[in-house]
Design an enzyme around this catalytic site. Sequence first.
Site, PDB file in Angstrom:
ATOM      1  NE  ARG A  23      -4.298  -1.383   0.193  1.00 39.95           N
ATOM      2  CZ  ARG A  23      -5.401  -1.264   0.921  1.00 39.95           C
ATOM      3  NH1 ARG A  23      -5.528  -0.265   1.750  1.00 39.95           N
ATOM      4  NH2 ARG A  23      -6.364  -2.146   0.806  1.00 39.95           N
ATOM      5  NE  ARG A  27      -6.886   5.631   2.372  1.00 42.09           N
ATOM      6  CZ  ARG A  27      -7.711   4.749   2.917  1.00 42.09           C
ATOM      7  NH1 ARG A  27      -8.950   5.085   3.185  1.00 42.09           N
ATOM      8  NH2 ARG A  27      -7.295   3.542   3.203  1.00 42.09           N
ATOM      9  NE  ARG A  36      -9.873   7.919  -3.186  1.00 36.64           N
ATOM     10  CZ  ARG A  36     -11.138   8.320  -3.163  1.00 36.64           C
ATOM     11  NH1 ARG A  36     -11.567   9.249  -3.994  1.00 36.64           N
ATOM     12  NH2 ARG A  36     -11.987   7.792  -2.302  1.00 36.64           N
ATOM     13  CG  ASP A  73      -8.846  -2.626  -4.462  1.00 34.22           C
ATOM     14  OD1 ASP A  73      -8.225  -2.039  -3.565  1.00 34.22           O
ATOM     15  OD2 ASP A  73      -9.675  -3.530  -4.235  1.00 34.22           O
ATOM     16  CE1 TYR A 149     -13.079  -6.482   1.732  1.00 36.08           C
ATOM     17  CE2 TYR A 149     -11.632  -8.221   0.953  1.00 36.08           C
ATOM     18  CZ  TYR A 149     -11.879  -7.164   1.792  1.00 36.08           C
ATOM     19  OH  TYR A 149     -10.929  -6.778   2.705  1.00 36.08           O
TER      20      TYR A 149
HETATM   21  O1  CP3 Z   1       0.101   0.664  -3.133  1.00 42.26           O
HETATM   22  C1  CP3 Z   1      -0.336  -0.486  -3.342  1.00 42.26           C
HETATM   23  O2  CP3 Z   1      -0.168  -1.441  -2.573  1.00 42.26           O
HETATM   24  C2  CP3 Z   1      -1.016  -0.774  -4.669  1.00 42.26           C
HETATM   25  C3  CP3 Z   1      -2.435  -0.722  -4.725  1.00 42.26           C
HETATM   26  C4  CP3 Z   1      -3.342  -1.586  -3.845  1.00 42.26           C
HETATM   27  C5  CP3 Z   1      -4.541  -1.066  -3.288  1.00 42.26           C
HETATM   28  N1  CP3 Z   1      -5.224  -2.103  -2.720  1.00 42.26           N
HETATM   29  C6  CP3 Z   1      -4.951   0.329  -3.351  1.00 42.26           C
HETATM   30  C7  CP3 Z   1      -6.023   0.818  -2.458  1.00 42.26           C
HETATM   31  C8  CP3 Z   1      -3.289  -2.938  -3.523  1.00 42.26           C
HETATM   32  C9  CP3 Z   1      -2.183  -3.953  -3.797  1.00 42.26           C
HETATM   33  C10 CP3 Z   1      -4.492  -3.250  -2.820  1.00 42.26           C
HETATM   34  C11 CP3 Z   1      -4.828  -4.609  -2.344  1.00 42.26           C
HETATM   35  C12 CP3 Z   1      -6.079  -4.836  -1.610  1.00 42.26           C
HETATM   36  N2  CP3 Z   1      -7.287  -4.204  -1.783  1.00 42.26           N
HETATM   37  C13 CP3 Z   1      -6.246  -5.859  -0.636  1.00 42.26           C
HETATM   38  C14 CP3 Z   1      -5.210  -6.877  -0.219  1.00 42.26           C
HETATM   39  C15 CP3 Z   1      -4.180  -6.310   0.682  1.00 42.26           C
HETATM   40  C16 CP3 Z   1      -4.700  -5.785   1.985  1.00 42.26           C
HETATM   41  O3  CP3 Z   1      -4.506  -4.596   2.234  1.00 42.26           O
HETATM   42  O4  CP3 Z   1      -5.259  -6.566   2.762  1.00 42.26           O
HETATM   43  C17 CP3 Z   1      -7.581  -5.777  -0.176  1.00 42.26           C
HETATM   44  C18 CP3 Z   1      -8.234  -6.646   0.877  1.00 42.26           C
HETATM   45  C19 CP3 Z   1      -8.231  -4.740  -0.924  1.00 42.26           C
HETATM   46  C20 CP3 Z   1      -9.658  -4.322  -0.848  1.00 42.26           C
HETATM   47  C21 CP3 Z   1      -9.797  -2.923  -0.406  1.00 42.26           C
HETATM   48  N3  CP3 Z   1      -9.368  -1.808  -1.127  1.00 42.26           N
HETATM   49  C22 CP3 Z   1     -10.407  -2.455   0.787  1.00 42.26           C
HETATM   50  C23 CP3 Z   1     -11.007  -3.344   1.854  1.00 42.26           C
HETATM   51  C24 CP3 Z   1     -10.318  -1.068   0.783  1.00 42.26           C
HETATM   52  C25 CP3 Z   1     -10.910  -0.134   1.802  1.00 42.26           C
HETATM   53  C26 CP3 Z   1     -10.080  -0.007   3.009  1.00 42.26           C
HETATM   54  C27 CP3 Z   1      -9.049   1.035   2.798  1.00 42.26           C
HETATM   55  O5  CP3 Z   1      -7.866   0.765   3.093  1.00 42.26           O
HETATM   56  O6  CP3 Z   1      -9.432   2.109   2.353  1.00 42.26           O
HETATM   57  C28 CP3 Z   1      -9.631  -0.688  -0.404  1.00 42.26           C
HETATM   58  C29 CP3 Z   1      -9.310   0.688  -0.831  1.00 42.26           C
HETATM   59  C30 CP3 Z   1      -7.958   1.013  -1.343  1.00 42.26           C
HETATM   60  N4  CP3 Z   1      -7.190   0.183  -2.123  1.00 42.26           N
HETATM   61  C31 CP3 Z   1      -7.274   2.245  -1.180  1.00 42.26           C
HETATM   62  C32 CP3 Z   1      -6.062   2.130  -1.863  1.00 42.26           C
HETATM   63  C33 CP3 Z   1      -5.000   3.191  -2.018  1.00 42.26           C
HETATM   64  C34 CP3 Z   1      -7.816   3.455  -0.414  1.00 42.26           C
HETATM   65  C35 CP3 Z   1      -9.009   4.012  -1.107  1.00 42.26           C
HETATM   66  C36 CP3 Z   1      -9.014   5.489  -1.334  1.00 42.26           C
HETATM   67  O7  CP3 Z   1      -8.035   6.066  -1.822  1.00 42.26           O
HETATM   68  O8  CP3 Z   1     -10.052   6.069  -1.046  1.00 42.26           O
END
Ligand code: CP3
Length: 343
Positions: A23, A27, A36, A73, A149
């Site tokens: 990640r 943010r 974003r 994602d 999910y």
């Molecule tokens: O920088 C990186 O790692 C690359 C991009 C990336 C994102 N999500 C961007 C993201 C990667 C590799 C993921 C993987 C992901 N997404 C997982 C597996 C890894 C983990 O963290 O457990 C999972 C379960 C998700 C599903 C997901 N995406 C959820 C549950 C959420 C909401 C919770 C949160 O952290 O906001 C997201 C949103 C998300 N994915 C954001 C980002 C940068 C934040 C959203 C935003 O910018 O508003």
Amino acid sequence: MEKPLLAVLQGQSLATPPIWMMRQAGRYLPEYRKVRETAGSFMKLCFNPELAAEVTLQPLRRFGFDGAILFSDILVVPHALGQTVTFEAGEGPRLEGLIDRSGLGRLGSRLDEAVVQPVYETVRRVRRDLPPGVTFLGFCGAPWTVATYMVAGRGGDDQAAARMFAYRDPEGFQLLIDRLVEASVEYLAGQVEAGVEVVQIFDTWAGILPDAEFRRWSVEPIARIVSGLRQRAPGVPVIVFPKGAGSRLAWMLETGPDAVGLDWAADAAFVSREIQPRVAVQGHIDPLALKAGGAALDGAVDAALAAFGSGRYIFNLGHGIQPDTPIAHVEQMVARVRAWRRG
Ligand code: CP3
């Protein structure tokens, strides 16, 4: 130019481990929050190649990481199977829940290529602008984690809806998992074709499963993805991250990975005895130690380097960085790792 992260995945152990962060585009970075906002929504950002490539590269400019992870994602896969995904500000993902077998009929049988094309275009752009020495990682979610999910329609902390579906109708749940295995192979092969050099499979919710279900819903589907990808894209290293697996990390070796990702609770002695002699390992820093900074962070960094630094090791967190983590703490961690040499 030599790529340290790729070199470790190909079997070398380096005097100073390569470093990136799960990640890392996100943010906690003001420049990410700005882009974003321009994009309108999180999913629009994922499907905007110009902006997604920009946020992929942002953390490299600041910290000089050895790895760049595609900005996208894991929920892009259900979206491309026809289950619309949205993110409400501050609330996480929302999908139309698929609580039993009847919902499968609403899914496409294959990925909608038109939906994933912009992601491949992001890959091509990043690859073009990638700094020398940086390894480019693609990824997907493991079928079990993505299914949690898809079934619940949102995130949660006990994954009860998916576990109930799987207990009540294992054959029906298997159909969903099979669909995800095929779609994931297709999606990862598409990323490789467009230019990623390594892929990571995230099984964030593996640890919640009992042994038999862990084997059936986590190990077996991941093994099928790895072998499917090996046929489509021979030689591309695979990192498998089964969060919360505990000693069942050893079972993950059966999936044929090049590296295994460690969460912060993984038993370091067990990992260096049973896992690291066989494959590279990655991770282990508690994201909250990074958020706390100071001596807690230095202690976690030193402990990880002492435990894993003399073998094949990729420095990383044990899960994604938290949004309210100070940037100065990331700088402190990177400097400490970069100053370290194997004794
Ligand atoms: O920088 C990186 O790692 C690359 C991009 C990336 C994102 N999500 C961007 C993201 C990667 C590799 C993921 C993987 C992901 N997404 C997982 C597996 C890894 C983990 O963290 O457990 C999972 C379960 C998700 C599903 C997901 N995406 C959820 C549950 C959420 C909401 C919770 C949160 O952290 O906001 C997201 C949103 C998300 N994915 C954001 C980002 C940068 C934040 C959203 C935003 O910018 O508003």
